[in-house]
Scaffold this motif. Structure first.
Motif, PDB file in Angstrom:
ATOM      1  N   PHE A 507       0.854  -1.196   0.000  1.00  0.00           N
ATOM      2  CA  PHE A 507       0.000   0.000   0.000  1.00  0.00           C
ATOM      3  C   PHE A 507       0.882   1.235   0.000  1.00  0.00           C
ATOM      4  O   PHE A 507       1.873   1.314   0.751  1.00  0.00           O
ATOM      5  CB  PHE A 507      -0.895  -0.002   1.244  1.00  0.00           C
ATOM      6  CG  PHE A 507      -1.632   1.286   1.452  1.00  0.00           C
ATOM      7  CD1 PHE A 507      -2.691   1.642   0.630  1.00  0.00           C
ATOM      8  CD2 PHE A 507      -1.268   2.176   2.466  1.00  0.00           C
ATOM      9  CE1 PHE A 507      -3.386   2.847   0.811  1.00  0.00           C
ATOM     10  CE2 PHE A 507      -1.945   3.371   2.652  1.00  0.00           C
ATOM     11  CZ  PHE A 507      -3.007   3.704   1.824  1.00  0.00           C
ATOM     12  N   THR A 508       0.517   2.181  -0.852  1.00  0.00           N
ATOM     13  CA  THR A 508       1.223   3.464  -0.852  1.00  0.00           C
ATOM     14  C   THR A 508       0.207   4.590  -0.741  1.00  0.00           C
ATOM     15  O   THR A 508      -0.933   4.472  -1.214  1.00  0.00           O
ATOM     16  CB  THR A 508       2.058   3.657  -2.132  1.00  0.00           C
ATOM     17  OG1 THR A 508       1.179   3.702  -3.260  1.00  0.00           O
ATOM     18  CG2 THR A 508       3.070   2.530  -2.314  1.00  0.00           C
ATOM     19  N   PHE A 509       0.629   5.686  -0.122  1.00  0.00           N
ATOM     20  CA  PHE A 509      -0.242   6.850   0.036  1.00  0.00           C
ATOM     21  C   PHE A 509       0.498   8.089  -0.447  1.00  0.00           C
ATOM     22  O   PHE A 509       1.694   8.268  -0.187  1.00  0.00           O
ATOM     23  CB  PHE A 509      -0.642   7.027   1.505  1.00  0.00           C
ATOM     24  CG  PHE A 509      -1.495   8.238   1.754  1.00  0.00           C
ATOM     25  CD1 PHE A 509      -2.857   8.204   1.514  1.00  0.00           C
ATOM     26  CD2 PHE A 509      -0.927   9.425   2.201  1.00  0.00           C
ATOM     27  CE1 PHE A 509      -3.655   9.334   1.726  1.00  0.00           C
ATOM     28  CE2 PHE A 509      -1.706  10.559   2.413  1.00  0.00           C
ATOM     29  CZ  PHE A 509      -3.079  10.510   2.178  1.00  0.00           C
ATOM     30  N   GLU A 527      -4.628   9.510   5.725  1.00  0.00           N
ATOM     31  CA  GLU A 527      -3.929   8.242   5.476  1.00  0.00           C
ATOM     32  C   GLU A 527      -4.286   7.205   6.542  1.00  0.00           C
ATOM     33  O   GLU A 527      -4.564   6.041   6.232  1.00  0.00           O
ATOM     34  CB  GLU A 527      -2.416   8.449   5.449  1.00  0.00           C
ATOM     35  CG  GLU A 527      -1.648   7.152   5.225  1.00  0.00           C
ATOM     36  CD  GLU A 527      -0.147   7.331   5.245  1.00  0.00           C
ATOM     37  OE1 GLU A 527       0.566   6.307   5.126  1.00  0.00           O
ATOM     38  OE2 GLU A 527       0.325   8.485   5.400  1.00  0.00           O
ATOM     39  N   ALA A 528      -4.289   7.623   7.828  1.00  0.00           N
ATOM     40  CA  ALA A 528      -4.614   6.690   8.904  1.00  0.00           C
ATOM     41  C   ALA A 528      -6.022   6.136   8.753  1.00  0.00           C
ATOM     42  O   ALA A 528      -6.280   4.941   8.981  1.00  0.00           O
ATOM     43  CB  ALA A 528      -4.462   7.376  10.265  1.00  0.00           C
ATOM     44  N   ARG A 531      -6.017   3.526   5.983  1.00  0.00           N
ATOM     45  CA  ARG A 531      -5.379   2.297   6.490  1.00  0.00           C
ATOM     46  C   ARG A 531      -6.323   1.545   7.431  1.00  0.00           C
ATOM     47  O   ARG A 531      -6.330   0.308   7.446  1.00  0.00           O
ATOM     48  CB  ARG A 531      -4.073   2.635   7.198  1.00  0.00           C
ATOM     49  CG  ARG A 531      -2.934   3.026   6.264  1.00  0.00           C
ATOM     50  CD  ARG A 531      -1.641   3.232   7.043  1.00  0.00           C
ATOM     51  NE  ARG A 531      -0.544   3.626   6.188  1.00  0.00           N
ATOM     52  CZ  ARG A 531       0.235   2.760   5.521  1.00  0.00           C
ATOM     53  NH1 ARG A 531       0.021   1.464   5.617  1.00  0.00           N
ATOM     54  NH2 ARG A 531       1.228   3.208   4.765  1.00  0.00           N
ATOM     55  N   ASP A 532      -7.098   2.277   8.225  1.00  0.00           N
ATOM     56  CA  ASP A 532      -8.054   1.615   9.125  1.00  0.00           C
ATOM     57  C   ASP A 532      -8.966   0.684   8.335  1.00  0.00           C
ATOM     58  O   ASP A 532      -9.231  -0.449   8.750  1.00  0.00           O
ATOM     59  CB  ASP A 532      -8.921   2.650   9.850  1.00  0.00           C
ATOM     60  CG  ASP A 532      -8.163   3.404  10.929  1.00  0.00           C
ATOM     61  OD1 ASP A 532      -7.080   2.934  11.325  1.00  0.00           O
ATOM     62  OD2 ASP A 532      -8.653   4.469  11.369  1.00  0.00           O
ATOM     63  N   LEU A 534      -8.489  -0.679   5.411  1.00  0.00           N
ATOM     64  CA  LEU A 534      -7.812  -1.731   4.645  1.00  0.00           C
ATOM     65  C   LEU A 534      -7.719  -3.042   5.410  1.00  0.00           C
ATOM     66  O   LEU A 534      -7.447  -4.087   4.821  1.00  0.00           O
ATOM     67  CB  LEU A 534      -6.409  -1.270   4.236  1.00  0.00           C
ATOM     68  CG  LEU A 534      -6.332  -0.075   3.279  1.00  0.00           C
ATOM     69  CD1 LEU A 534      -4.881   0.191   2.897  1.00  0.00           C
ATOM     70  CD2 LEU A 534      -7.190  -0.300   2.038  1.00  0.00           C
ATOM     71  N   SER A 535      -7.939  -3.018   6.718  1.00  0.00           N
ATOM     72  CA  SER A 535      -7.881  -4.268   7.493  1.00  0.00           C
ATOM     73  C   SER A 535      -9.054  -5.182   7.173  1.00  0.00           C
ATOM     74  O   SER A 535      -8.997  -6.391   7.428  1.00  0.00           O
ATOM     75  CB  SER A 535      -7.865  -3.961   8.992  1.00  0.00           C
ATOM     76  OG  SER A 535      -9.070  -3.300   9.366  1.00  0.00           O
ATOM     77  N   ARG A 566      -9.764  11.674   9.830  1.00  0.00           N
ATOM     78  CA  ARG A 566      -9.552  10.220   9.868  1.00  0.00           C
ATOM     79  C   ARG A 566     -10.853   9.507   9.512  1.00  0.00           C
ATOM     80  O   ARG A 566     -10.853   8.534   8.745  1.00  0.00           O
ATOM     81  CB  ARG A 566      -9.057   9.791  11.243  1.00  0.00           C
ATOM     82  CG  ARG A 566      -8.724   8.310  11.340  1.00  0.00           C
ATOM     83  CD  ARG A 566      -7.872   8.021  12.550  1.00  0.00           C
ATOM     84  NE  ARG A 566      -7.427   6.629  12.585  1.00  0.00           N
ATOM     85  CZ  ARG A 566      -6.417   6.195  13.314  1.00  0.00           C
ATOM     86  NH1 ARG A 566      -5.731   7.039  14.083  1.00  0.00           N
ATOM     87  NH2 ARG A 566      -6.068   4.919  13.294  1.00  0.00           N
ATOM     88  N   ARG A 570     -11.556   7.074   6.251  1.00  0.00           N
ATOM     89  CA  ARG A 570     -12.110   5.731   6.393  1.00  0.00           C
ATOM     90  C   ARG A 570     -13.349   5.561   5.508  1.00  0.00           C
ATOM     91  O   ARG A 570     -13.522   4.548   4.841  1.00  0.00           O
ATOM     92  CB  ARG A 570     -12.440   5.497   7.866  1.00  0.00           C
ATOM     93  CG  ARG A 570     -12.795   4.070   8.222  1.00  0.00           C
ATOM     94  CD  ARG A 570     -12.629   3.795   9.712  1.00  0.00           C
ATOM     95  NE  ARG A 570     -13.314   4.798  10.526  1.00  0.00           N
ATOM     96  CZ  ARG A 570     -12.708   5.607  11.404  1.00  0.00           C
ATOM     97  NH1 ARG A 570     -11.392   5.534  11.566  1.00  0.00           N
ATOM     98  NH2 ARG A 570     -13.390   6.472  12.122  1.00  0.00           N
TER      99      ARG A 570
END
Length: 683
Positions: A507-509, A527-528, A531-532, A534-535, A566, A570
């Motif tokens: 993964f890239t941001f 970004e955070a 990523r949240d 993507l789990s 954030r 998401r």
């Protein structure tokens, strides 16, 4: 006959090894009975043997861990370590074998067990441990000895040298001829054999077999070769010296006959060990243990006893170790010995100091592990490097009551301390606690021990394969998080582009914000938030191999915050991924299977049935009669591979595997996986 070989004041340590059900534990019982250590030999069916002392061993009728017993024979001390024969418990022997003086390899007149015998002999050969073969169940053999030797010899790199010749009467072995002593003996059940006169037929067969034995010795002795060429009978002492020297140097593998359940052949076996086996000095030299002037010991086994705590079984290589001694490991850990014990099976008996050559238990060395080298008054050299074998079977464990989770982890840690071939893994993606072992029986025994010793009954399931998901197309999406709660509200607005990347890229941001549409301090929060999400993507699995770029957005000078951006990130990820043609990925493993060559075709068929791809196969280096098959197999298809593989290879096949790549999975299989995942999430 020469006197006993000098072995050091503390006596010898002998391993008893051999294929599954060859009669190793019965041989130990016969040795204990013959040496007066027990009044009567136990039987596997009666569950009363010193060797198979644990409840698990007795219930399954097989050895599941190394067992230690010490005896006196003709004034000398011997410790025998009975090692399991199943390939699933072979790691029990790996810490034991380097520290022993010699090994008795128990075999049968069964061609099907030759590959299992080769596994054990190869381990001994690689370690340089002197070894002899005890051909057990000779009273039940229905094949000629010459034929049996043809089966067994390919399993050994060194020549098998027949030391005894069976005496047959009406199709039954009633005794033997000792080819070195040139004497005939008749078996007496649970009693010493008796000397008898040679028959004419026995005398002729003996001469031929003895000459064959001497020819083998002459391969390493020029003087003996000249005597044989000159038709000169060599002195008996010279013959025994040659047998002892070649055995200790691993040049030959002497072969003795017997029937352990009847105690036939046991006395002659013990006498051969007494006169020909090396002792602690030679073993210390083989291990490369330099004299330190202090004391040194090798840890060969670990027990956690019910009442006495941890017990470390050690072979004392040098010096003396007493109760209260401070021992140091090769990496500098110090522990105080709390008791020195003799072992008879799993029964510890407190005793005085242990001297060089003895095998004893040392109490409460909490940080000491199997394979450690210990020193008293010095830091010892590391003599062994015991890397645990890779697990070939995994199970996920859980407890009904969550308060038992800490207790479960602590109990499993003790099981792993006792048996390093068990592996614990906390899978971060699935949240599962997984136990890996060397096969179905290995894991089953561990769970039975968990219930018996720690009172923990666990739920057992197949681990979830490490499925992932990714996307097939790029999507640009705007997401707005707006919430008014009285006072300060929450506001964030973002425009994000999600695009697929090459497999394995991760993964890239990035961001291409202009004009301060999103203040710099909020960009990490976006970004955070992405990523949240993507789990757990739209299909229910972690998302991989994509890029996310923040293109635009807006903010409120009062209501915007890190938390708001954030949440917006998401939300953007959740909505964009659902539109980006998500696709399921399954892990594919690179697998190397090792099997006897006659099983290779069955392995290739197995791979095909499991949606695998054969990459090729070659002869296994250093293993005559074995092949290595290389393949790629989806992880989901490997969960019971070892069970089928062992069934197809007389219990000896195995494999190693590592992650190779993620591959797209579509169609009915993918639908089934996704449906199962959604059902689990809803439960």
């Amino acid at each position: 006959m020469p006197g006993p070989q000098e072995g050091g004041a503390g006596g010898r340590c002998i391993a008893i090894v051999g294929p599954y059900l060859s009669g190793k534990t019965s041989l130990l019982e016969a040795i204990l009975e013959r040496c007066g250590a027990i009044p009567r030999a136990g039987r596997v069916g009666d569950r009363n043997m010193v060797g198979d002392a644990s409840q698990e061993a007795r219930e399954h009728g097989m050895s599941v861990e190394a067992n230690v017993a010490t005896v006196e024979f003709l004034g000398d001390r011997y410790t025998f370590i009975d090692c399991p024969g199943s390939v699933e418990f072979l790691n029990e022997a790996r810490a034991v074998l380097p520290a022993v003086d010699a090994a008795i390899v128990v075999a049968e007149a069964d061609e099907k067990k030759a590959p299992a015998l080769q596994l054990i002999l190869k381990e001994l050969e690689d370690l340089g441990v002197p070894r002899l073969v005890f051909l057990n169940k000779i009273d039940k053999a229905d094949a000629a000895l010459r034929e049996v030797l043809e089966w067994l010899q390919p399993a050994s790199a060194a020549p098998l040298v027949l030391r005894q010749l069976p005496i047959w009467e009406k199709g039954i072995v009633t005794g033997f001829v000792d080819l070195a002593l040139q004497r005939a003996f008749v078996y007496r059940e649970h009693a010493p054999s008796e000397v008898i006169e040679f028959s004419d037929e026995t005398s002729e067969l003996t001469s031929e077999a003895r000459f064959t034995m001497l020819e083998r010795l002459a391969d390493y002795d020029d003087e003996l070769m000249e005597q044989l060429l000159g038709d000169v009978e060599p002195p008996r002492d010279q013959v025994f010296d040659g047998l002892a020297t070649d055995f200790r140097e691993g040049l030959i593998v002497p072969l003795f006959l017997g029937a352990a359940e009847r105690a036939n052949g046991v006395l002659r076996l013990l006498k051969a060990l007494r006169h020909e086996a090396p002792g602690i000095r030679e073993t210390r030299a083989r291990l490369g243990s330099a004299e330190t002037g202090g004391a040194a010991a090798q840890v060969v086994k670990t027990f956690h006893t019910s009442h006495g705590g941890k017990l470390s079984v050690v072979r004392v290589l040098e010096g003396e170790i007493a109760d209260g001694a401070i021992v140091r490991t090769e990496d500098g850990r110090d522990e105080r010995v709390s008791g020195v014990f003799d072992l008879q099976g799993q029964e510890p008996r407190k005793r005085g100091p242990a001297m060089a050559g003895e095998t004893v238990g040392l109490g409460r060395l909490e940080s000491v592990r199997t394979g450690d080298t210990l020193g008293v008054g010095c830091v010892p050299l590391q003599l062994l490097s015991l890397a645990p074998p890779q697990p070939v079977l995994w199970r996920s464990l859980s407890v009904a009551d969550r308060k038992d989770e800490v207790k479960l982890t602590a109990a499993l840690a003790k099981l792993v301390d006792e048996d390093p071939s068990l592996v614990l893994n906390h899978d971060q993606a699935s949240g599962e606690l997984q136990l890996g072992g060397q096969g179905e029986m290995h894991v089953r025994v561990a769970l039975e021990r968990l219930a018996r010793k720690f009172g923990l009954t666990v739920e057992v399931q197949l681990p979830r394969p490490g499925y992932r998901e990714t996307i097939r197309k790029a999507v640009k999406h705007r997401a707005r998080h707006k919430k008014q709660t009285g006072g300060h509200g929450q506001f964030a607005d973002v425009v994000v582009e999600i695009a697929p990347l090459a497999r394995g890229a991760g993964f890239t941001f990035g961001e291409r914000i202009t004009g301060g549409a999103v203040p710099k301090q909020y960009i990490p929060s976006v970004e955070a938030g992405i990523r949240d999400h993507l789990s757990c993507g739209p299909l229910g699995f972690p998302v991989v191999d994509l890029s996310a770029t923040l293109l635009d957005g807006s903010y409120h000078p009062v209501d915007s915050s890190d938390m708001a951006f954030r949440a917006a990130g998401r939300l953007a990820a959740a909505e964009a991924l659902a539109e980006a043609a998500p696709v399921l990925l399954e892990p594919v493993m690179a697998v190397e299977v090792v099997v006897p060559s006659d099983c290779t075709s069955r392995v290739t068929a197995m791979v095909a049935q499991r949606r695998g791809q054969i990459l090729g196969f070659d002869a296994r280096p250093g293993w005559p009669g074995w092949d290595v098959v290389r393949a790629r197999i989806p992880e989901a298809e490997m969960r019971d591979l070892i069970v089928e593989l062992r069934s197809a290879s007389a219990g000896v096949g195995s494999y190693t595997a590592c992650f190779d790549h993620l591959a797209e999975l579509s169609g009915k299989l993918a639908e089934q996986v996704i449906e199962t995942r959604r059902a689990q999430a809803a439960a």
